[in-house]
Design a protein around this motif. Structure first.
Motif, mmCIF file in Angstrom:
data_model
loop_
_atom_site.group_PDB
_atom_site.id
_atom_site.type_symbol
_atom_site.label_atom_id
_atom_site.label_comp_id
_atom_site.label_asym_id
_atom_site.label_seq_id
_atom_site.Cartn_x
_atom_site.Cartn_y
_atom_site.Cartn_z
ATOM 1 N N SER A 107 50.138 68.572 20.714
ATOM 2 C CA SER A 107 48.634 68.901 20.465
ATOM 3 C C SER A 107 48.061 67.357 20.748
ATOM 4 C CB SER A 107 48.207 69.295 19.259
ATOM 5 O OG SER A 107 48.521 68.476 18.268
ATOM 6 N N GLY A 108 46.532 67.344 20.799
ATOM 7 C CA GLY A 108 45.990 66.228 20.808
ATOM 8 C C GLY A 108 46.161 65.341 19.369
ATOM 9 N N MET A 109 46.077 66.138 18.210
ATOM 10 C CA MET A 109 46.467 65.421 17.277
ATOM 11 C C MET A 109 47.896 64.506 17.008
ATOM 12 S SD MET A 109 43.757 65.295 15.452
ATOM 13 C CE MET A 109 44.462 64.188 14.114
ATOM 14 N N ILE A 112 47.308 61.320 18.670
ATOM 15 C CA ILE A 112 46.591 60.475 17.938
ATOM 16 C C ILE A 112 47.537 60.116 16.649
ATOM 17 C CG2 ILE A 112 44.680 60.530 16.293
ATOM 18 C CD1 ILE A 112 43.196 62.351 18.248
ATOM 19 N N TYR A 133 36.372 63.129 14.905
ATOM 20 C CA TYR A 133 37.025 64.368 14.707
ATOM 21 C C TYR A 133 37.496 64.788 13.404
ATOM 22 C CZ TYR A 133 39.748 68.385 16.428
ATOM 23 O OH TYR A 133 40.269 69.574 16.496
ATOM 24 N N GLU A 176 36.008 57.493 19.046
ATOM 25 C CA GLU A 176 35.807 58.434 20.020
ATOM 26 C C GLU A 176 34.348 57.779 20.595
ATOM 27 O OE1 GLU A 176 34.985 62.172 17.907
ATOM 28 O OE2 GLU A 176 36.883 61.749 16.675
ATOM 29 N N ASN A 180 31.795 62.949 18.731
ATOM 30 C CA ASN A 180 31.840 64.303 18.303
ATOM 31 C C ASN A 180 31.105 64.296 17.094
ATOM 32 O OD1 ASN A 180 32.321 67.073 18.203
ATOM 33 N ND2 ASN A 180 34.488 66.612 17.644
ATOM 34 N N ASP A 213 39.745 57.846 21.903
ATOM 35 C CA ASP A 213 39.649 59.244 22.029
ATOM 36 C C ASP A 213 38.762 59.486 23.318
ATOM 37 O OD1 ASP A 213 39.426 62.043 22.151
ATOM 38 O OD2 ASP A 213 39.852 62.090 20.002
ATOM 39 N N THR A 215 38.617 62.365 24.943
ATOM 40 C CA THR A 215 38.609 63.809 25.026
ATOM 41 C C THR A 215 37.177 64.542 25.575
ATOM 42 O OG1 THR A 215 40.346 64.090 23.371
ATOM 43 C CG2 THR A 215 38.849 66.183 23.901
ATOM 44 N N PHE A 216 36.169 63.844 24.829
ATOM 45 C CA PHE A 216 34.778 64.427 25.220
ATOM 46 C C PHE A 216 34.393 64.170 26.587
ATOM 47 C CE2 PHE A 216 31.397 65.953 21.859
ATOM 48 C CZ PHE A 216 32.536 66.627 21.185
ATOM 49 N N SER A 235 42.930 65.282 24.283
ATOM 50 C CA SER A 235 43.237 66.471 23.789
ATOM 51 C C SER A 235 43.478 67.501 24.971
ATOM 52 C CB SER A 235 42.365 67.140 22.700
ATOM 53 O OG SER A 235 42.673 68.697 22.726
ATOM 54 N N THR A 237 43.935 70.284 25.293
ATOM 55 C CA THR A 237 43.375 71.690 25.013
ATOM 56 C C THR A 237 42.021 71.833 25.603
ATOM 57 O OG1 THR A 237 44.649 71.109 22.991
ATOM 58 C CG2 THR A 237 43.248 73.202 22.828
ATOM 59 N N LYS A 238 41.132 70.819 25.778
ATOM 60 C CA LYS A 238 39.857 70.853 26.056
ATOM 61 C C LYS A 238 39.727 70.733 27.374
ATOM 62 C CE LYS A 238 39.760 70.826 21.610
ATOM 63 N NZ LYS A 238 39.580 69.778 20.709
ATOM 64 N N ILE A 247 47.620 74.563 24.042
ATOM 65 C CA ILE A 247 47.442 73.348 23.211
ATOM 66 C C ILE A 247 48.124 72.226 23.628
ATOM 67 C CG2 ILE A 247 47.609 72.420 20.675
ATOM 68 C CD1 ILE A 247 45.616 74.220 19.995
ATOM 69 N N LEU A 380 36.187 73.131 23.471
ATOM 70 C CA LEU A 380 35.283 72.700 24.506
ATOM 71 C C LEU A 380 35.977 72.416 25.752
ATOM 72 C CD1 LEU A 380 35.550 68.981 24.740
ATOM 73 C CD2 LEU A 380 35.366 69.662 22.207
HETATM 74 C C1 LIG Z 1 40.214 68.926 19.849
HETATM 75 C C2 LIG Z 1 40.080 67.556 19.687
HETATM 76 C C3 LIG Z 1 41.109 66.592 19.125
HETATM 77 C C4 LIG Z 1 42.627 67.356 18.783
HETATM 78 O O1 LIG Z 1 43.063 67.826 19.746
HETATM 79 P P1 LIG Z 1 44.012 69.170 19.492
HETATM 80 O O2 LIG Z 1 44.681 69.401 20.847
HETATM 81 O O3 LIG Z 1 43.253 70.146 18.919
HETATM 82 O O4 LIG Z 1 45.115 68.657 18.623
HETATM 83 C C5 LIG Z 1 41.122 65.293 18.830
HETATM 84 N N1 LIG Z 1 39.785 64.589 19.448
HETATM 85 C C6 LIG Z 1 38.700 65.415 19.975
HETATM 86 C C7 LIG Z 1 37.557 64.631 20.074
HETATM 87 C C8 LIG Z 1 38.762 66.740 20.051
HETATM 88 O O5 LIG Z 1 37.579 67.452 20.543
#
Ligand SMILES: *Cc1c(COP(=O)(O)O)cnc(C)c1O
Length: 436
Positions: A107-109, A112, A133, A176, A180, A213, A215-216, A235, A237-238, A247, A380
């Motif tokens: 997962s993203g977590m 991290i 986050y 980040e 977020n 991070d 991700t955004f 992440s 997932t996003k 995930i 997202l």
């Molecule tokens: C969703 C998210 C995470 C965590 O990612 P997961 O895949 O849900 O563990 C970390 N940082 C940001 C900015 C996120 O949007």
């Protein structure tokens, strides 16, 4: 191709049916990654090793920094150590983000946690931006102190305030950008210059590393490594996964970090399942640029619509000239061709005389059941437009007074723009705003 007759003189022909149904053909050449147009989804927790010698070589090469073992194909041992789908995805993620290597996580977590866990140990310190986050905040606040890793939160839009929090024990600067949910930006190259200045008098093992991070923005909209970040977290997932089916996470950076990160992943166990790597490899990453280009075109239209709406107090979208850090946005949010790429995420605050968030809740609740193109959900970057209330949902882990002090309003609404027709998204938002 005509089916080959089962060879009844083969090794297996002397065995009973029960054993044969378990083993099939003892050595099959039907498993072929080289000639599939789309790679097959690997589904084997463990791998046949042929000989003790080959097994020993596989173990000795594990975590070596050569991405492709010299002179032979990679020797796979066990999924948690590495497997074909995740490894192919890692090669592509490194290219996407402009890093020397990438590693995928469950997962993203998990990514991290690995990035932080590989760079800081007991007695060392992290400086992080004051808005994070929710789970990242909880990791820093609730778990890392148990391992003797403490942190200070700083306002990273203020360079000297950030610098004054860095101690001789600090090993990580974590943030980040865009932040977020309210899209505030942190200047990556300014942070790089500051860290270079701090690090020039420190021995290698006491340096401060920058972890971003991304991700955004995704690597489509922002290139943190080129701007000076040491490690980038994603992440999957996003927006990179993009379709919301799985995930996953990734850490991208220099080859010098590969060994520690892959050992951390092996021992803490947060490896990405190949069944989750596969959709990102086959659907998500290959369509990232096309989706992002479309998302951000619609995001700009939606942002302009909201900005002109009488019931909207403020819109935060890096593409708008009214965005407080528009100059920095134009400098930092650039795609790999150097074009301005303000992304797919926007945040807006509706007018709210009582400041208790009631109009925002009403708007979202109405949209959740009436608006065809607006889905109330966290996450997202998907092909569907998602809407949520960060104050009470994604950022609920932050204490009440901290949220207020750090600029999060109960009336705030976050939107992740999808691939629907932008006219439909605007029509649904217009109808939702008419309810308040
Ligand atoms: C969703 C998210 C995470 C965590 O990612 P997961 O895949 O849900 O563990 C970390 N940082 C940001 C900015 C996120 O949007």
């Amino acid at each position: 191709m005509p089916k080959k007759k089962i060879d009844e003189t083969s090794v297996e022909s002397g065995y009973r049916t029960r054993s044969r149904l378990i083993h099939g053909r003892s050595h099959s050449h039907r498993w072929d990654y080289n000639h599939h147009v789309i790679p097959p989804m690997t589904s084997s927790a463990t791998f046949r090793l042929d000989s003790v010698e080959r097994g020993a070589l596989g173990f000795s090469e594990f975590a070596g920094t050569a991405m492709e073992s010299e002179g032979h194909h990679p020797i796979y041992i066990y999924d948690r150590l590495g497997e074909p789908n995740g490894d192919m995805l890692e090669e592509n993620l490194a290219i996407a983000e402009g890093g020397e290597m990438a590693l995928c996580f469950a997962s993203g977590m998990a990514g991290i946690a690995a990035a932080i866990g590989s760079l800081a140990k007991c007695g060392e310190h992290i400086v992080a931006h004051k808005i994070l986050y929710g789970c990242t905040y909880s990791l820093l606040e609730n778990w890392l102190p148990r391992f003797g890793i403490n942190h200070t939160l700083a306002d990273m839009t203020d360079l000297s305030a950030t610098r004054s929090e860095i101690t001789p024990q600090t090993r990580i600067l974590y943030f980040e950008t865009p932040v977020n949910p309210h899209m505030c930006l942190i200047d990556i190259s300014a942070m790089r210059d500051m860290l270079d200045d701090i690090n020039k008098t420190r021995p290698a093992n006491e340096r401060v590393h920058m972890v971003v991070d991304n991700t955004f923005a995704t690597p489509y909209c922002q290139r943190p490594i080129e701007l000076g970040a040491d490690l980038v977290c994603q992440s999957l997932t996003k927006a990179i996964g993009g379709f919301g089916t799985d995930i996953g996470g990734a850490v991208i950076g220099p080859m010098s970090m590969y060994h520690d990160l892959i050992m951390f992943r092996k021992d803490f166990g947060g490896a990405l399942s190949p069944k989750s790597a596969w959709p990102v490899l086959v659907h998500g990453l290959p369509t990232l640029s096309t989706r992002m280009a479309n998302y951000q075109k619609s995001a700009m239209k939606v942002a302009k619509f909201l900005e002109s709406h009488p019931k909207v107090e403020r819109v935060f979208y890096p593409g708008l000239e009214s965005f407080p850090q528009y100059k920095l946005a134009r400098k930092q949010m650039r795609n790999d061709k150097g074009r301005f790429a303000p992304g797919s995420m926007l945040y807006f605050v509706v007018k709210d005389a009582d400041d208790k968030g009631e109009p925002a809740t009403k708007l979202i609740d109405w949209a959740a059941t009436h608006a065809y193109t607006l889905t109330l959900a966290v996450s997202l970057g998907q092909i569907k437009t998602l809407i949520e209330a960060p104050y009470s949902m994604t950022h609920a882990a932050l204490p009440e007074d901290l949220k207020r002090a750090r600029g999060l309003a109960p009336g705030g609404i976050r939107i992740s723009i999808g691939l629907e027709d932008w006219q439909d998204i605007i029509a649904d938002l217009d109808a939702a705003l008419a309810q308040i």
